[in-house]
Scaffold this motif. Sequence first.
Motif, PDB file in Angstrom:
ATOM      1  N   LEU A 144       0.793  -1.470  -0.056  1.00 53.91           N
ATOM      2  CA  LEU A 144       0.118  -0.063  -0.157  1.00 53.91           C
ATOM      3  C   LEU A 144       0.973   1.417  -0.086  1.00 53.91           C
ATOM      4  CD1 LEU A 144      -2.758   1.393   0.192  1.00 53.91           C
ATOM      5  CD2 LEU A 144      -2.732   1.148   2.549  1.00 53.91           C
ATOM      6  N   VAL A 145       1.771   1.221   0.903  1.00 56.14           N
ATOM      7  CA  VAL A 145       2.536   2.411   1.049  1.00 56.14           C
ATOM      8  C   VAL A 145       3.445   2.768   0.349  1.00 56.14           C
ATOM      9  CG1 VAL A 145       1.806   2.879   3.658  1.00 56.14           C
ATOM     10  CG2 VAL A 145       3.828   1.759   3.101  1.00 56.14           C
ATOM     11  N   LEU A 146       4.201   1.565  -0.380  1.00 57.37           N
ATOM     12  CA  LEU A 146       5.342   1.785  -1.076  1.00 57.37           C
ATOM     13  C   LEU A 146       5.085   1.604  -2.669  1.00 57.37           C
ATOM     14  CD1 LEU A 146       8.063  -0.182   0.993  1.00 57.37           C
ATOM     15  CD2 LEU A 146       7.487   2.250   0.846  1.00 57.37           C
ATOM     16  N   ALA A 147       3.714   0.992  -2.985  1.00 59.52           N
ATOM     17  CA  ALA A 147       3.806   0.708  -4.397  1.00 59.52           C
ATOM     18  C   ALA A 147       2.279   1.576  -4.688  1.00 59.52           C
ATOM     19  CB  ALA A 147       3.661  -0.781  -4.716  1.00 59.52           C
ATOM     20  N   ILE A 148       1.149   1.381  -3.946  1.00 56.15           N
ATOM     21  CA  ILE A 148       0.029   1.872  -4.469  1.00 56.15           C
ATOM     22  C   ILE A 148      -0.093   3.259  -4.409  1.00 56.15           C
ATOM     23  CG2 ILE A 148      -2.637   1.748  -3.950  1.00 56.15           C
ATOM     24  CD1 ILE A 148      -2.459  -1.236  -3.350  1.00 56.15           C
ATOM     25  N   LEU A 149       0.054   3.732  -3.177  1.00 55.99           N
ATOM     26  CA  LEU A 149      -0.029   5.185  -3.091  1.00 55.99           C
ATOM     27  C   LEU A 149       0.781   5.867  -3.719  1.00 55.99           C
ATOM     28  CD1 LEU A 149      -0.957   5.540   0.951  1.00 55.99           C
ATOM     29  CD2 LEU A 149      -2.382   5.601  -1.020  1.00 55.99           C
ATOM     30  N   PRO A 150       2.177   5.702  -3.758  1.00 54.88           N
ATOM     31  CA  PRO A 150       3.020   6.392  -4.638  1.00 54.88           C
ATOM     32  C   PRO A 150       2.633   6.332  -6.213  1.00 54.88           C
ATOM     33  CG  PRO A 150       4.273   5.126  -3.168  1.00 54.88           C
ATOM     34  CD  PRO A 150       2.830   4.483  -2.941  1.00 54.88           C
ATOM     35  N   ALA A 151       2.186   5.267  -6.718  1.00 56.73           N
ATOM     36  CA  ALA A 151       1.946   5.255  -8.027  1.00 56.73           C
ATOM     37  C   ALA A 151       0.854   6.166  -8.117  1.00 56.73           C
ATOM     38  CB  ALA A 151       1.512   3.646  -8.452  1.00 56.73           C
ATOM     39  N   VAL A 152      -0.275   6.155  -7.509  1.00 57.22           N
ATOM     40  CA  VAL A 152      -1.309   7.041  -7.713  1.00 57.22           C
ATOM     41  C   VAL A 152      -1.213   8.493  -7.450  1.00 57.22           C
ATOM     42  CG1 VAL A 152      -3.811   7.539  -6.917  1.00 57.22           C
ATOM     43  CG2 VAL A 152      -3.027   5.186  -7.273  1.00 57.22           C
ATOM     44  N   SER A 153      -0.570   8.712  -6.240  1.00 57.42           N
ATOM     45  CA  SER A 153      -0.314  10.188  -5.907  1.00 57.42           C
ATOM     46  C   SER A 153       0.697  10.714  -6.808  1.00 57.42           C
ATOM     47  CB  SER A 153       0.040  10.355  -4.545  1.00 57.42           C
ATOM     48  OG  SER A 153       1.320   9.672  -4.227  1.00 57.42           O
ATOM     49  N   GLU A 154       1.976  10.227  -7.055  1.00 54.61           N
ATOM     50  CA  GLU A 154       2.962  10.619  -7.813  1.00 54.61           C
ATOM     51  C   GLU A 154       2.617  11.123  -9.381  1.00 54.61           C
ATOM     52  OE1 GLU A 154       6.719   8.774  -7.001  1.00 54.61           O
ATOM     53  OE2 GLU A 154       6.502   9.184  -4.573  1.00 54.61           O
ATOM     54  N   GLU A 155       1.710  10.218  -9.795  1.00 54.66           N
ATOM     55  CA  GLU A 155       1.343  10.124 -11.195  1.00 54.66           C
ATOM     56  C   GLU A 155       0.374  11.346 -11.452  1.00 54.66           C
ATOM     57  OE1 GLU A 155       3.226   8.831 -13.561  1.00 54.66           O
ATOM     58  OE2 GLU A 155       4.586   8.234 -11.943  1.00 54.66           O
ATOM     59  N   LEU A 156      -0.416  11.155 -10.159  1.00 58.95           N
ATOM     60  CA  LEU A 156      -1.574  12.361 -10.365  1.00 58.95           C
ATOM     61  C   LEU A 156      -0.553  13.616 -10.449  1.00 58.95           C
ATOM     62  CD1 LEU A 156      -4.462  12.918 -10.335  1.00 58.95           C
ATOM     63  CD2 LEU A 156      -4.493  12.894  -7.889  1.00 58.95           C
ATOM     64  N   PHE A 157       0.140  13.986  -9.697  1.00 65.90           N
ATOM     65  CA  PHE A 157       0.874  15.236  -9.696  1.00 65.90           C
ATOM     66  C   PHE A 157       1.878  15.453 -10.981  1.00 65.90           C
ATOM     67  CE2 PHE A 157       4.287  18.317  -8.594  1.00 65.90           C
ATOM     68  CZ  PHE A 157       3.521  19.414  -7.988  1.00 65.90           C
ATOM     69  N   PHE A 158       2.598  14.403 -11.054  1.00 64.00           N
ATOM     70  CA  PHE A 158       3.926  14.920 -12.004  1.00 64.00           C
ATOM     71  C   PHE A 158       3.389  14.629 -13.441  1.00 64.00           C
ATOM     72  CE2 PHE A 158       6.424  13.760  -8.156  1.00 64.00           C
ATOM     73  CZ  PHE A 158       7.226  15.111  -8.271  1.00 64.00           C
ATOM     74  N   ARG A 159       2.757  13.411 -13.754  1.00 61.07           N
ATOM     75  CA  ARG A 159       2.262  13.199 -15.001  1.00 61.07           C
ATOM     76  C   ARG A 159       0.760  13.888 -15.164  1.00 61.07           C
ATOM     77  NH1 ARG A 159       7.172  11.555 -14.111  1.00 61.07           N
ATOM     78  NH2 ARG A 159       6.301  10.187 -12.514  1.00 61.07           N
ATOM     79  N   GLY A 160      -0.144  13.922 -14.360  1.00 61.33           N
ATOM     80  CA  GLY A 160      -1.444  14.351 -14.553  1.00 61.33           C
ATOM     81  C   GLY A 160      -1.466  15.698 -14.615  1.00 61.33           C
ATOM     82  N   ALA A 161      -0.661  16.586 -13.868  1.00 56.10           N
ATOM     83  CA  ALA A 161      -0.546  18.040 -13.829  1.00 56.10           C
ATOM     84  C   ALA A 161       0.536  18.531 -14.151  1.00 56.10           C
ATOM     85  CB  ALA A 161      -1.113  18.544 -12.554  1.00 56.10           C
ATOM     86  N   PHE A 162       1.821  18.533 -13.556  1.00 56.91           N
ATOM     87  CA  PHE A 162       3.025  18.948 -13.957  1.00 56.91           C
ATOM     88  C   PHE A 162       3.227  18.965 -15.365  1.00 56.91           C
ATOM     89  CE2 PHE A 162       7.667  19.186 -13.276  1.00 56.91           C
ATOM     90  CZ  PHE A 162       7.774  20.657 -13.375  1.00 56.91           C
ATOM     91  N   LEU A 163       3.332  17.661 -16.189  1.00 57.19           N
ATOM     92  CA  LEU A 163       3.904  17.445 -17.250  1.00 57.19           C
ATOM     93  C   LEU A 163       2.878  18.014 -18.483  1.00 57.19           C
ATOM     94  CD1 LEU A 163       5.210  13.977 -18.713  1.00 57.19           C
ATOM     95  CD2 LEU A 163       3.663  15.630 -20.159  1.00 57.19           C
ATOM     96  N   PRO A 164       1.714  17.978 -18.311  1.00 58.27           N
ATOM     97  CA  PRO A 164       0.594  18.825 -19.201  1.00 58.27           C
ATOM     98  C   PRO A 164       0.759  20.352 -19.089  1.00 58.27           C
ATOM     99  CG  PRO A 164      -0.763  16.834 -18.084  1.00 58.27           C
ATOM    100  CD  PRO A 164       0.640  17.179 -17.348  1.00 58.27           C
ATOM    101  N   LEU A 165       1.198  20.826 -18.088  1.00 59.73           N
ATOM    102  CA  LEU A 165       1.484  22.328 -17.665  1.00 59.73           C
ATOM    103  C   LEU A 165       2.634  22.682 -18.599  1.00 59.73           C
ATOM    104  CD1 LEU A 165       0.620  24.969 -16.515  1.00 59.73           C
ATOM    105  CD2 LEU A 165       1.548  24.012 -14.508  1.00 59.73           C
ATOM    106  N   LEU A 166       3.706  21.843 -18.152  1.00 52.23           N
ATOM    107  CA  LEU A 166       4.984  22.033 -19.028  1.00 52.23           C
ATOM    108  C   LEU A 166       4.685  21.996 -20.499  1.00 52.23           C
ATOM    109  CD1 LEU A 166       7.535  19.855 -16.930  1.00 52.23           C
ATOM    110  CD2 LEU A 166       7.506  22.550 -17.139  1.00 52.23           C
TER     111      LEU A 166
END
Length: 289
Positions: A144-166
């Motif tokens: 949960l804390v090392l695979a599921i949550l990082p995959a969802v949260s970090e992708e939501l921020f970096f690929r979901g928001a930051f990358l499209p904004l760049l």
Amino acid sequence: MRISSRPASVPVASGVLIASLAIGFVIASAVCAYLLVAVGGYAGTAAAFAVNSLVCFALPGFVSRVAAVGTGMWSGVGRDPFSVIGIVLLLTMACQPFLEFTSSMDAFCASALGVPDDLARANKEMLGGVCLFDSVGHWAVAILVLAILPAVSEELFFRGAFLPLLRRATGSWHVAVFVSAVVFSAVHMDPSGFITRTVLGLLLGAVFAITRSLWAPMLLHFTNNAMAVFCLSLTADPVEALSAERSGQSIILSVASLVGTMALIYLLQQNERKNWTLTSIFKKINPDR
């Protein structure tokens, strides 16, 4: 599911992203410090990992994505979801030898530059603190804390928001993927794994840029982390395993891994553009089936 709001302008969206990340970082730092000091032990460390993912990345990612993209939070996985899932799973396995090679490069660069390993050691000790595998519950918490949550949260921020904004700010997917990968690696604050995480960030960004879907990089991120958790479960001391000096990876295997990774990325691209699916390729190889 789609959100009807239009995306904000690049300056406004950038302000929302920076502000939400800063607020999330401050809150997460305070809460994690309390958990590590007041609670401590296994429970405090596991809770700190969860809070860091949710407060530092997931919530800012959600808010920033609405501002930066203004469209549906979740999209499909392409024309043929099963082929995309299959290619991503194959990509996870294919890239591992090359990632191991970049780990050796990280170790060499850190040694050559004389980079202190205090921060890296502290990160590895925290990571090892939740790598207990003597019960089903400990396994579930680690995943949960090392695979599921990082995959969802970090992708939501970096690929979901930051990358499209760049992408909107620079007009280039290539620049956006590269810059987001470097920032993704730097944010982990682990110099000993900078190159490896940058390469992983490039893969995650490329998968998102091709599929325009968060599900695909989330799956790649999850399977990569889950494989690492499984490998740690096979060691007697996860902290020592994480801190051990990397042995040189076979050049031939690393090159084969890189070629296979690039081939799968190309196949994923063709799957999205021309509907080249795993099934259609199999039929071309075996026309009688």
